[in-house]
Motif scaffolding. Sequence first.
Motif, PDB file in Angstrom:
ATOM      1  N   ALA A  29       1.926  -6.532  -6.666  1.00 62.35           N
ATOM      2  CA  ALA A  29       1.591  -5.190  -7.156  1.00 62.35           C
ATOM      3  C   ALA A  29       2.794  -4.553  -7.861  1.00 62.35           C
ATOM      4  O   ALA A  29       2.658  -3.919  -8.914  1.00 62.35           O
ATOM      5  CB  ALA A  29       1.124  -4.311  -6.003  1.00 62.35           C
ATOM      6  N   ILE A  30       3.986  -4.728  -7.272  1.00 58.66           N
ATOM      7  CA  ILE A  30       5.203  -4.207  -7.901  1.00 58.66           C
ATOM      8  C   ILE A  30       5.441  -4.917  -9.232  1.00 58.66           C
ATOM      9  O   ILE A  30       5.810  -4.297 -10.236  1.00 58.66           O
ATOM     10  CB  ILE A  30       6.417  -4.380  -6.967  1.00 58.66           C
ATOM     11  CG1 ILE A  30       6.267  -3.478  -5.732  1.00 58.66           C
ATOM     12  CG2 ILE A  30       7.713  -4.045  -7.694  1.00 58.66           C
ATOM     13  CD1 ILE A  30       7.326  -3.714  -4.680  1.00 58.66           C
ATOM     14  N   LYS A  32       3.218  -6.213 -11.236  1.00 59.66           N
ATOM     15  CA  LYS A  32       2.275  -5.726 -12.240  1.00 59.66           C
ATOM     16  C   LYS A  32       2.705  -4.362 -12.783  1.00 59.66           C
ATOM     17  O   LYS A  32       2.631  -4.116 -13.994  1.00 59.66           O
ATOM     18  CB  LYS A  32       0.873  -5.640 -11.651  1.00 59.66           C
ATOM     19  CG  LYS A  32      -0.212  -5.272 -12.683  1.00 59.66           C
ATOM     20  CD  LYS A  32      -1.600  -5.350 -12.086  1.00 59.66           C
ATOM     21  CE  LYS A  32      -2.660  -4.961 -13.111  1.00 59.66           C
ATOM     22  NZ  LYS A  32      -2.782  -5.958 -14.201  1.00 59.66           N
ATOM     23  N   SER A  33       3.171  -3.489 -11.898  1.00 58.03           N
ATOM     24  CA  SER A  33       3.600  -2.164 -12.354  1.00 58.03           C
ATOM     25  C   SER A  33       4.814  -2.266 -13.271  1.00 58.03           C
ATOM     26  O   SER A  33       4.941  -1.510 -14.237  1.00 58.03           O
ATOM     27  CB  SER A  33       3.911  -1.263 -11.155  1.00 58.03           C
ATOM     28  OG  SER A  33       5.037  -1.739 -10.433  1.00 58.03           O
ATOM     29  N   LEU A  34       5.718  -3.225 -12.989  1.00 61.94           N
ATOM     30  CA  LEU A  34       6.925  -3.377 -13.798  1.00 61.94           C
ATOM     31  C   LEU A  34       6.627  -3.989 -15.170  1.00 61.94           C
ATOM     32  O   LEU A  34       7.177  -3.556 -16.186  1.00 61.94           O
ATOM     33  CB  LEU A  34       7.953  -4.240 -13.059  1.00 61.94           C
ATOM     34  CG  LEU A  34       8.699  -3.553 -11.910  1.00 61.94           C
ATOM     35  CD1 LEU A  34       9.488  -4.564 -11.096  1.00 61.94           C
ATOM     36  CD2 LEU A  34       9.631  -2.472 -12.442  1.00 61.94           C
ATOM     37  N   LEU A  36       4.065  -3.764 -16.900  1.00 61.71           N
ATOM     38  CA  LEU A  36       3.364  -2.836 -17.778  1.00 61.71           C
ATOM     39  C   LEU A  36       4.339  -1.963 -18.559  1.00 61.71           C
ATOM     40  O   LEU A  36       3.967  -1.322 -19.541  1.00 61.71           O
ATOM     41  CB  LEU A  36       2.407  -1.956 -16.971  1.00 61.71           C
ATOM     42  CG  LEU A  36       1.215  -2.676 -16.314  1.00 61.71           C
ATOM     43  CD1 LEU A  36       0.388  -1.702 -15.483  1.00 61.71           C
ATOM     44  CD2 LEU A  36       0.348  -3.362 -17.357  1.00 61.71           C
ATOM     45  N   THR A  95      -0.850  -9.143 -16.983  1.00 62.15           N
ATOM     46  CA  THR A  95      -0.888  -8.114 -18.027  1.00 62.15           C
ATOM     47  C   THR A  95      -2.319  -7.823 -18.485  1.00 62.15           C
ATOM     48  O   THR A  95      -2.577  -6.763 -19.053  1.00 62.15           O
ATOM     49  CB  THR A  95      -0.045  -8.534 -19.244  1.00 62.15           C
ATOM     50  OG1 THR A  95      -0.566  -9.758 -19.784  1.00 62.15           O
ATOM     51  CG2 THR A  95       1.414  -8.731 -18.853  1.00 62.15           C
ATOM     52  N   GLN A 211      13.111   1.876 -11.862  1.00 60.45           N
ATOM     53  CA  GLN A 211      12.737   0.504 -12.168  1.00 60.45           C
ATOM     54  C   GLN A 211      13.774  -0.492 -11.653  1.00 60.45           C
ATOM     55  O   GLN A 211      13.419  -1.580 -11.176  1.00 60.45           O
ATOM     56  CB  GLN A 211      12.540   0.342 -13.676  1.00 60.45           C
ATOM     57  CG  GLN A 211      11.299   1.042 -14.207  1.00 60.45           C
ATOM     58  CD  GLN A 211      11.237   1.065 -15.727  1.00 60.45           C
ATOM     59  OE1 GLN A 211      12.255   0.948 -16.397  1.00 60.45           O
ATOM     60  NE2 GLN A 211      10.043   1.238 -16.265  1.00 60.45           N
ATOM     61  N   TYR A 255      -4.697  -2.850  -3.352  1.00 59.54           N
ATOM     62  CA  TYR A 255      -3.678  -2.377  -4.297  1.00 59.54           C
ATOM     63  C   TYR A 255      -4.269  -2.191  -5.687  1.00 59.54           C
ATOM     64  O   TYR A 255      -3.940  -1.220  -6.396  1.00 59.54           O
ATOM     65  CB  TYR A 255      -2.525  -3.377  -4.366  1.00 59.54           C
ATOM     66  CG  TYR A 255      -1.538  -3.271  -3.234  1.00 59.54           C
ATOM     67  CD1 TYR A 255      -1.085  -2.034  -2.782  1.00 59.54           C
ATOM     68  CD2 TYR A 255      -1.016  -4.418  -2.616  1.00 59.54           C
ATOM     69  CE1 TYR A 255      -0.169  -1.939  -1.749  1.00 59.54           C
ATOM     70  CE2 TYR A 255      -0.097  -4.332  -1.583  1.00 59.54           C
ATOM     71  CZ  TYR A 255       0.325  -3.094  -1.148  1.00 59.54           C
ATOM     72  OH  TYR A 255       1.239  -2.993  -0.128  1.00 59.54           O
ATOM     73  N   PHE A 259      -3.911   1.568  -7.126  1.00 64.81           N
ATOM     74  CA  PHE A 259      -2.849   1.810  -8.099  1.00 64.81           C
ATOM     75  C   PHE A 259      -3.229   1.495  -9.542  1.00 64.81           C
ATOM     76  O   PHE A 259      -2.588   2.007 -10.473  1.00 64.81           O
ATOM     77  CB  PHE A 259      -1.602   1.006  -7.721  1.00 64.81           C
ATOM     78  CG  PHE A 259      -1.029   1.380  -6.382  1.00 64.81           C
ATOM     79  CD1 PHE A 259      -0.546   2.660  -6.152  1.00 64.81           C
ATOM     80  CD2 PHE A 259      -0.970   0.457  -5.348  1.00 64.81           C
ATOM     81  CE1 PHE A 259      -0.011   3.009  -4.923  1.00 64.81           C
ATOM     82  CE2 PHE A 259      -0.453   0.799  -4.111  1.00 64.81           C
ATOM     83  CZ  PHE A 259       0.029   2.087  -3.898  1.00 64.81           C
ATOM     84  N   PHE A 260      -4.242   0.654  -9.735  1.00 61.92           N
ATOM     85  CA  PHE A 260      -4.571   0.253 -11.103  1.00 61.92           C
ATOM     86  C   PHE A 260      -6.026   0.534 -11.472  1.00 61.92           C
ATOM     87  O   PHE A 260      -6.440   0.257 -12.596  1.00 61.92           O
ATOM     88  CB  PHE A 260      -4.260  -1.234 -11.302  1.00 61.92           C
ATOM     89  CG  PHE A 260      -2.851  -1.613 -10.934  1.00 61.92           C
ATOM     90  CD1 PHE A 260      -1.785  -1.245 -11.740  1.00 61.92           C
ATOM     91  CD2 PHE A 260      -2.588  -2.309  -9.764  1.00 61.92           C
ATOM     92  CE1 PHE A 260      -0.486  -1.578 -11.401  1.00 61.92           C
ATOM     93  CE2 PHE A 260      -1.292  -2.650  -9.415  1.00 61.92           C
ATOM     94  CZ  PHE A 260      -0.237  -2.279 -10.225  1.00 61.92           C
TER      95      PHE A 260
END
Length: 297
Positions: A29-30, A32-34, A36, A95, A211, A255, A259-260
């Motif tokens: 999950a982390i 994927k957030s990074l 992006l 992505t 980040q 998650y 979050f997404f």
Amino acid sequence: MNPATRSHTHVIGMWLMASVALAFASHDAISKSLILALPVIFVAWARYLVHTLIVTGAILRKREQGAFRSKRPWLHLLRAMVLLADSLTFLFGLTHVPLAESTALVFLAPAFVTILSPLLFGIKADRLQWLSVIVGFVGVLVVINPTGDGFSLWMLFPLATAFFFAVYQLLTQLAGESDSPSVCSFYVGIFSTTLLSLVVPFHWASPSLSQCLLLLVLGGMGLSAHFLISKAYRFASSSVLAPLGYLQIVFATVYGVLFFGNYPVMTSMFGMALICVSGLLVYAKRTPASVSSSAEV
């Protein structure tokens, strides 16, 4: 060991394996957030750099003679190349592919291990294990739904990740015959970081403070998850722990929703269930000495 003590140790092992599933899902999950916000290559490089620094520090602290000596360094280089293919296909897939579906497709790795094991170890699969392979690939077809409107070639990336992860597991088993786990972890980190360092200047980024902290957490979390795996298998066998590994798909789904905003459709959930059944069928016949599977390194 009496039954009461065995039951207690099994419970400890099960809680540790559940923690592993949560750690890997959090790691993804982390990631994927990074990705992006930052280039995939940069995120992968930072993750392996942190991994290598932590492992190197741990080995230096032990001060063991010959701690960095490997009998087959070329094998670790090959492992690193396969692991990079595993990591990058997963990250690039993230992505465009929801977290839950990506995670589920990677869990096809045990089926690939069943297919590849005869080539490397001469281990012949029985009918139940071949059934698991068929069930797993049916589950994949349901998840990616190649005839549906939502199908994208990006769905093939986590599927490639499953293949590379299976190869990585088998190569790690070969490496473990001559080198210790710490040496294996050190060299795969060194080689992976070095290879990524050759291309990361072309994908450089200037991450914010938050980040940077997430990148540090990412590297530490991946390594911690593998430490917890080794601890879990000291308390219980793979037959007890394997089912709990699939909690990662559940955590990844949560998650993804939180979050997404990715809500898996019913067909995807059915396909993910088939992939879980496939993996459990593989473990049903696997001996304790066989290769264990977890989602990502």
